[in-house]
Motif scaffolding. Structure first.
Motif, mmCIF file in Angstrom:
data_model
loop_
_atom_site.group_PDB
_atom_site.id
_atom_site.type_symbol
_atom_site.label_atom_id
_atom_site.label_comp_id
_atom_site.label_asym_id
_atom_site.label_seq_id
_atom_site.Cartn_x
_atom_site.Cartn_y
_atom_site.Cartn_z
ATOM 1 N N PHE A 37 1.064 -0.968 -0.340
ATOM 2 C CA PHE A 37 -0.067 0.106 -0.113
ATOM 3 C C PHE A 37 0.980 1.562 0.349
ATOM 4 O O PHE A 37 1.622 1.194 0.507
ATOM 5 N N ALA A 38 0.240 1.892 -0.526
ATOM 6 C CA ALA A 38 1.166 3.614 -0.667
ATOM 7 C C ALA A 38 0.168 4.545 -0.579
ATOM 8 O O ALA A 38 -0.764 5.133 -1.129
ATOM 9 N N PRO A 39 -0.330 4.863 0.614
ATOM 10 C CA PRO A 39 -1.299 5.906 1.199
ATOM 11 C C PRO A 39 -1.323 7.867 0.613
ATOM 12 O O PRO A 39 0.311 7.958 0.396
ATOM 13 N N TRP A 40 -1.687 7.884 -0.083
ATOM 14 C CA TRP A 40 -1.893 9.329 -0.482
ATOM 15 C C TRP A 40 -2.920 10.440 0.860
ATOM 16 O O TRP A 40 -1.299 11.740 1.111
ATOM 17 N N GLY A 47 -7.546 3.832 6.759
ATOM 18 C CA GLY A 47 -8.109 2.929 5.981
ATOM 19 C C GLY A 47 -7.146 1.647 6.190
ATOM 20 O O GLY A 47 -7.578 0.367 6.275
ATOM 21 N N MET A 48 -5.672 1.755 5.266
ATOM 22 C CA MET A 48 -5.144 0.660 4.708
ATOM 23 C C MET A 48 -4.373 -0.341 6.376
ATOM 24 O O MET A 48 -3.998 -1.125 5.990
ATOM 25 N N PRO A 86 -10.173 -1.209 1.217
ATOM 26 C CA PRO A 86 -9.956 -2.432 0.759
ATOM 27 C C PRO A 86 -9.004 -2.680 -0.050
ATOM 28 O O PRO A 86 -8.338 -1.613 -1.016
ATOM 29 N N PHE A 87 -7.803 -3.659 0.145
ATOM 30 C CA PHE A 87 -6.957 -4.501 -0.542
ATOM 31 C C PHE A 87 -7.417 -4.888 -2.752
ATOM 32 O O PHE A 87 -8.735 -4.998 -2.468
ATOM 33 N N GLY A 88 -7.047 -4.046 -3.601
ATOM 34 C CA GLY A 88 -7.075 -4.514 -4.567
ATOM 35 C C GLY A 88 -8.028 -3.852 -5.548
ATOM 36 O O GLY A 88 -9.030 -4.523 -6.175
ATOM 37 N N LYS A 89 -8.453 -2.444 -5.219
ATOM 38 C CA LYS A 89 -9.247 -2.075 -5.690
ATOM 39 C C LYS A 89 -8.925 -0.313 -6.054
ATOM 40 O O LYS A 89 -8.604 0.314 -4.580
ATOM 41 N N ALA A 90 -9.063 0.078 -7.004
ATOM 42 C CA ALA A 90 -8.501 1.731 -7.062
ATOM 43 C C ALA A 90 -9.769 2.419 -6.519
ATOM 44 O O ALA A 90 -10.444 2.022 -6.531
ATOM 45 N N LYS A 91 -8.896 3.332 -6.553
ATOM 46 C CA LYS A 91 -9.735 4.563 -5.549
ATOM 47 C C LYS A 91 -9.583 5.663 -6.573
ATOM 48 O O LYS A 91 -9.032 6.408 -6.622
#
Length: 127
Positions: A37-40, A47-48, A86-91
């Motif tokens: 994960f790499a949060p913005w 959430g991550m 969620p893992f594996g889903k683009a935001k």
């Protein structure tokens, strides 16, 4: 399974030498079984982290140091104890119809700025 979470700074930062400015996202992402994960935003990070802690597999969370101290709005939904990214889903940060910019971490902010500039030229950008 190995339920463990590694969290740390990643990518270019202010006042550090070249040895401390690498982006490990591609390298870690090529490891089978490892989730990366790499949060913005603060919402993404919250959430991550919660999703990673609850996952049964190893997870690496890569944070861009230049985002430390940056303020982001936090929705009521994100403050809920059960909020997860969620893992594996683009935001999708911004809806658009003409072109899509796919990015992660700090570059999301730059992409949103570019999208705003292009909108003044009549180009609808999804980020």
């Amino acid at each position: 399974t190995v339920p463990i979470v590694f969290r740390g700074p990643n990518g270019a930062a202010a006042g550090v030498a070249a040895q401390h400015s690498q982006c490990f996202a591609a390298w870690y992402s090529s490891v089978p079984g490892l989730k990366v994960f790499a949060p913005w935003s603060s919402e993404d990070a919250r959430g991550m982290m919660k999703a990673a802690i609850r996952d049964e597999n190893p997870v690496v969370i890569l944070e861009n140091e230049l985002l430390y101290g940056t303020s982001f709005p936090l929705t009521d939904e994100a403050q809920d104890k059960d909020f997860l990214v969620p893992f594996g889903k683009a935001k999708v940060e911004k809806e658009g119809t003409d072109v899509s910019i796919i990015t992660f971490s700090k570059m999301v902010g730059h992409s949103l700025e570019v999208a705003k500039a292009l909108e003044s030229e009549g180009i609808s950008v999804e980020v």
